[in-house]
Design a protein around this motif. Structure first.
Motif, PDB file in Angstrom:
ATOM      1  N   ASN A  76       0.790  -1.225   0.000  1.00 16.57           N
ATOM      2  CA  ASN A  76       0.000   0.000   0.000  1.00 16.57           C
ATOM      3  C   ASN A  76       0.827   1.282   0.000  1.00 16.57           C
ATOM      4  N   PHE A  77       2.158   1.190   0.028  1.00 17.70           N
ATOM      5  CA  PHE A  77       2.957   2.406  -0.027  1.00 17.70           C
ATOM      6  C   PHE A  77       4.302   2.108  -0.683  1.00 17.70           C
ATOM      7  N   ILE A  78       4.976   3.172  -1.120  1.00 20.18           N
ATOM      8  CA  ILE A  78       6.323   3.092  -1.673  1.00 20.18           C
ATOM      9  C   ILE A  78       7.197   4.122  -0.966  1.00 20.18           C
ATOM     10  N   ASN A  79       8.356   3.702  -0.509  1.00 21.01           N
ATOM     11  CA  ASN A  79       9.359   4.609   0.023  1.00 21.01           C
ATOM     12  C   ASN A  79      10.158   5.211  -1.126  1.00 21.01           C
ATOM     13  N   GLU A  80      10.150   6.540  -1.220  1.00 25.52           N
ATOM     14  CA  GLU A  80      11.041   7.190  -2.177  1.00 25.52           C
ATOM     15  C   GLU A  80      12.491   7.012  -1.751  1.00 25.52           C
TER      16      GLU A  80
END
Length: 591
Positions: A76-80
């Motif tokens: 549900n998320f991506i770390n830049e």
């Protein structure tokens, strides 16, 4: 080693973005700025954002913990920004006793290191962003949709890994001789060799089938070679080698009236650089060597015991230190500095010590003065050109003066209570204007040179006034309770070099962050030998920032991205706030 992998909160933010209430409490924060910077909260980070769980594109790292092809930790998320690294270390210690006061101690060691950090790559025109809180945040769903809409299947904006793989071999050997009348002499040698690979690789194609790299290797001759997939190298690829040899000679005499020592040391560095993406004069890979660069140091000091309780001391030293690799070879653009300068330190220190006969009172006071000349300093800058590229500013020939007074004392009237205090009052500033080079995050871009007007600016990024105080209680045997406070003031912001290129702003001090106090609480109890085979058991608890205070821990003056009116005050700084209240509990077993 201790492999680690974690998301990174990389960007400082405007104070208003983090807390409107805290911003209002600062005299130099203009209230109109709150309209520009909506509040996101102190726990918000612009380096992570949600993504639809329907995006199942895999990610890749060629090295470090968990290397290879993998799925995201959370769909549900991506770390830049993410850091991942493993640095194992092995030491072999050998002690030789020859008799007659002659000893030899040697340590041979290996230190590895594999991993890197992540970020975005490509033209920002091919990406989507969320500006809800003014600060630019990647809109992953929008970017993935843009990549998928490209007719040729290429991705215009991706995630990359900046990889740093290294190893070091070394040996340190010390020969010591004890003579009569309190004399000792020591000679030592320090040898090490290291190699570091730097490159970038494709981490996540964000919906694309490949990334078409136009800024990569000069050895690629076909479009097929420029079509880069997961794990393929992009942007830059170089290898740095460092060879170091140092030696020193030291003598010391200890006696009832005091002691004194002196030492001389010499060191030699050699830097070699291979650019695997750039052609040299012979058509092969570009190679650069610094040749041998030498440095030296001379130090001495003495302690004089005036009475059984009072003593005075003094130290002085001069160090000519070989510059770091970046001060000799620009490994981003493959350019050698024709005239690298050694960093030079001239330091003096003097002080007094007191130890009461019953050891219930101790006190130390010292003054120091250090001049640091020709320092090479690298400063990271973000998106200077406005096109998504980061870069480094290499400040050359920085001169600074550090001077101040330090004191610490302790009083223990009985076995149940102890009081400790410490103080440091400093005056650190830069002594002259400097030149610097800007290296954009584009391997083939031209290096740019600027003048930076920093003369008489205070050295930032560390408080120049510090106080600490603590009371410790020992109510029963094996238990201690400690309440400790730390106060900080005269904390000048670090500066953005490009806010110091205008001569009309010369001498304007960076914003001074407000002073603050933090309280911590520590407790421990030794239970003793619970079981014969268990050893000595100790339990402990620590509470940090006990009263959950809010304060500025780090700041940068006149932010390019998060300032209001660029007049070097609170509404123009970008900051990291201090960590909220945290605690830990644990136990320790000594066998």
């Amino acid at each position: 080693g201790a492999p680690q992998r974690h998301g990174q909160n990389l960007y400082r933010l405007n104070i208003g973005t983090l807390s409107h209430d805290f911003a209002r409490s600062l005299d130099s924060y203009e209230q109109a700025a709150l309209g520009k910077f909506p509040e996101a909260g102190r726990k918000w980070s612009p380096n992570v954002n949600s993504v639809s769980a329907s995006y199942t594109g895999q990610q890749y790292t060629s090295t470090g913990p968990g290397s290879g092809l993998f799925s995201r930790r959370d769909p549900n998320f991506i770390n830049e920004r993410e850091n991942y690294f493993h640095k194992p270390q092995v030491n072999l210690n050998w002690y030789s006793y020859f008799g007659g006061g002659l000893t030899l101690s040697t340590v041979a060691y290996y230190s590895g290191g594999n991993g890197g950090g992540t970020g975005t790559y490509g033209s920002s025109r091919n990406a989507a962003f969320d500006y809800t809180f003014t600060q630019r945040v990647p809109d992953w769903n929008g970017t993935i949709a843009k990549n998928r809409a490209r007719s040729d299947g290429s991705a215009g904006y991706i995630l990359r890994n900046s990889v740093n793989n290294q190893w070091t071999l070394g040996a340190i050997s010390k020969l010591r001789k004890d003579f009569s009348a309190g004399w000792t002499a020591e000679a030592g040698i320090d040898w090490r060799t290291a190699e570091v690979d730097h490159y970038r690789e494709v981490r996540d194609l964000l919906g694309g089938q490949y990334y078409f790299e136009t800024r990569g290797s000069q050895f690629w001759t076909t479009d097929a070679e420029k079509q880069r997939g997961l794990g393929d190298k992009i942007n830059y690829y170089n290898t740095n080698q460092i060879n170091w040899l140092g030696t020193y000679l030291q003598a010391e005499k200890n006696g009832q009236d005091g002691s004194f020592y002196g030492m001389v040391g010499w060191a030699q560095n050699k830097y070699d650089y291979t650019d695997h993406f750039k052609k040299g004069p012979d058509g092969g890979q570009l190679k650069i060597s610094s040749g041998n660069i030498s440095g030296y140091q001379i130090k001495g000091g003495a302690v004089r015991n005036l009475t059984q309780e009072w003593s005075v001391f003094g130290n002085a030293g001069f160090v000519s230190k070989v510059p770091i690799f970046d001060g000799v070879i620009d490994d981003r653009n493959g350019v050698k500095n024709p005239d690298p300068k050694n960093e030079k330190f001239l330091s003096f220190e003097a002080g007094v010590q007191f130890r009461s006969m019953d050891r219930g009172v101790s006190f130390d006071l010292n003054l120091y003065h250090t001049t640091w000349k020709d320092r090479t300093r690298n400063v990271f800058v973000r998106n200077l050109e406005g096109d998504g590229r980061d870069g480094l500013v290499n400040l050359l020939g920085v001169d600074a003066r550090h001077m101040g007074i330090e004191a610490q004392g302790a009083y223990q009237p009985n076995d149940q209570v102890r009081f400790d205090v410490a103080a440091s009052v400093a005056n650190w500033k830069y002594l002259k204007d400097v030149t610097g080079t800007y290296k954009p995050d584009d391997f083939q871009a031209e290096t740019q040179t600027f003048n930076f007007f920093i003369k008489d600016l205070k050295v930032g990024d560390a408080p120049q006034v510090q106080f600490a105080y603590a009371v410790s209680l020992f109510p029963v045997e094996g238990m201690y309770l400690r309440l400790q406070g730390k106060s900080f003031a005269k904390h000048y912001s670090d500066f953005n070099p490009f806010s110091r290129t205008d001569a009309s702003e010369a001498g304007i001090q960076p914003w001074q962050a407000p002073g603050y106090t933090v309280w911590d609480f520590h407790a421990a109890y030794r239970l003793g030998d619970i079981l014969p085979s268990a050893g000595d058991l100790r339990i402990f608890a620590n509470v940090y920032n006990l009263f959950d205070g809010m304060y500025v821990q780090d700041s940068r003056d006149n932010s390019r991205f998060n300032s209001f009116d660029k007049d070097h005050d609170a509404d123009d700084a970008e900051v990291f706030l201090g960590t909220p209240r945290t605690f830990n509990i644990g136990f320790q077993v000594n066998f």
